[in-house]
Design an enzyme around this catalytic site. Structure first.
Site, PDB file in Angstrom:
ATOM      1  N   TYR A 233      24.923  48.855  35.432  1.00  0.00           N
ATOM      2  CA  TYR A 233      26.101  48.409  36.196  1.00  0.00           C
ATOM      3  C   TYR A 233      27.386  48.778  35.463  1.00  0.00           C
ATOM      4  CZ  TYR A 233      29.715  45.349  38.044  1.00  0.00           C
ATOM      5  OH  TYR A 233      30.885  44.883  38.567  1.00  0.00           O
TER       6      TYR A 233
ATOM      7  N   LYS B 264      30.565  51.276  36.702  1.00  0.00           N
ATOM      8  CA  LYS B 264      31.972  50.872  36.831  1.00  0.00           C
ATOM      9  C   LYS B 264      32.874  51.704  35.924  1.00  0.00           C
ATOM     10  CE  LYS B 264      33.061  48.140  39.290  1.00  0.00           C
ATOM     11  NZ  LYS B 264      33.330  48.256  40.743  1.00  0.00           N
TER      12      LYS B 264
END
Length: 237
Positions: free
Chosen positions: A108, A112
């Site tokens: 994750y 990002k």
């Protein structure tokens, strides 16, 4: 979206950013409504994810990157003629997670940070056309991003199976971390976006702390200690 449907100045569109046909339909609808210009394109769509690196399902991580990286890029490309015509702004909601190596959030965080690097490069590339690019490096904020981990489990052969409960609790936001109220975050962010300045806005709980650490000469040991705290890693020793 149901909370917005009765507002007179809001038009809701169906848009799965990983679906090229829906992206095209959204572009056509906006162009028809505005006459071919768009002042602000805010890439806010995203998907949260928790999983030890060694337990990752590669296809799931590809889907994660489709939502968090390639989808926003596709939407940005599709709407770019209208934003450039308006000398408007591209906005990307990124995360302080992209500046850390917190256990269980590796893929994750990578997604990002990836879209932020793309956005920061775009900032240079569209500057000649009078277009700004803003990255909202978001800290801890109350959202629905941790509401879909009720059935979180690890594979039976996972090295981390005995701390599955700890990882699941963190995924659900049960980690004792304070989170900024959504409206407070949104008000400040929109005020900044409408200034049409380029660069990064660090906002949300802990955002300024992460910014300080990232821009300071902090020893690796201290960075690691902060990243690992409360994750259950120490209990594995």
């Amino acid at each position: 979206m149901s909370e917005l449907k009765d507002l007179g100045n809001v038009t809701l569109l169906t848009l799965d950013i990983t679906d090229s046909e829906q992206v095209r339909e959204a572009v056509d609808a906006v162009a028809k409504a505005t006459g071919g210009t768009l002042d602000y394109l805010i890439n806010n769509a995203g998907h949260n994810h928790f999983r030890p690196i060694l337990d990752e399902n590669i296809q799931e991580t590809k889907d994660l990157f489709n939502t968090n990286v390639w989808g926003p890029l596709a939407v940005t490309q599709a709407f770019s003629p209208m934003v450039i015509q308006a000398k408007g702004s591209f906005v990307f909601v990124t995360s302080i997670a992209g500046y850390g190596n917190t256990p269980w959030m590796g893929t994750y965080s990578a997604s990002k940070r990836s879209i932020e690097i793309i956005a920061d490069t775009l900032r240079h590339e569209v500057q000649p056309f009078g277009v700004s690019v803003k990255m909202i490096v978001t800290g801890a904020v109350i959202s629905k991003g941790q509401t879909y981990f009720d059935d979180f489990t690890l594979p039976e052969n996972s090295l981390y199976k005995r701390i599955e409960g700890t990882i699941a609790a963190r995924a659900r936001g049960e980690d004792g971390i304070t989170r900024m109220p959504t409206a407070d975050y949104a008000t400040a962010v929109i005020d900044d976006i409408t200034k049409r300045t380029s660069g990064k806005l660090w906002y949300g709980d802990y955002a300024q702390d992460v910014k300080y650490v990232w821009t300071s000469q902090v020893p690796q040991e201290m960075l690691d200690a902060g990243a690992i705290q409360g994750t259950g890693v120490y209990s594995l020793k």
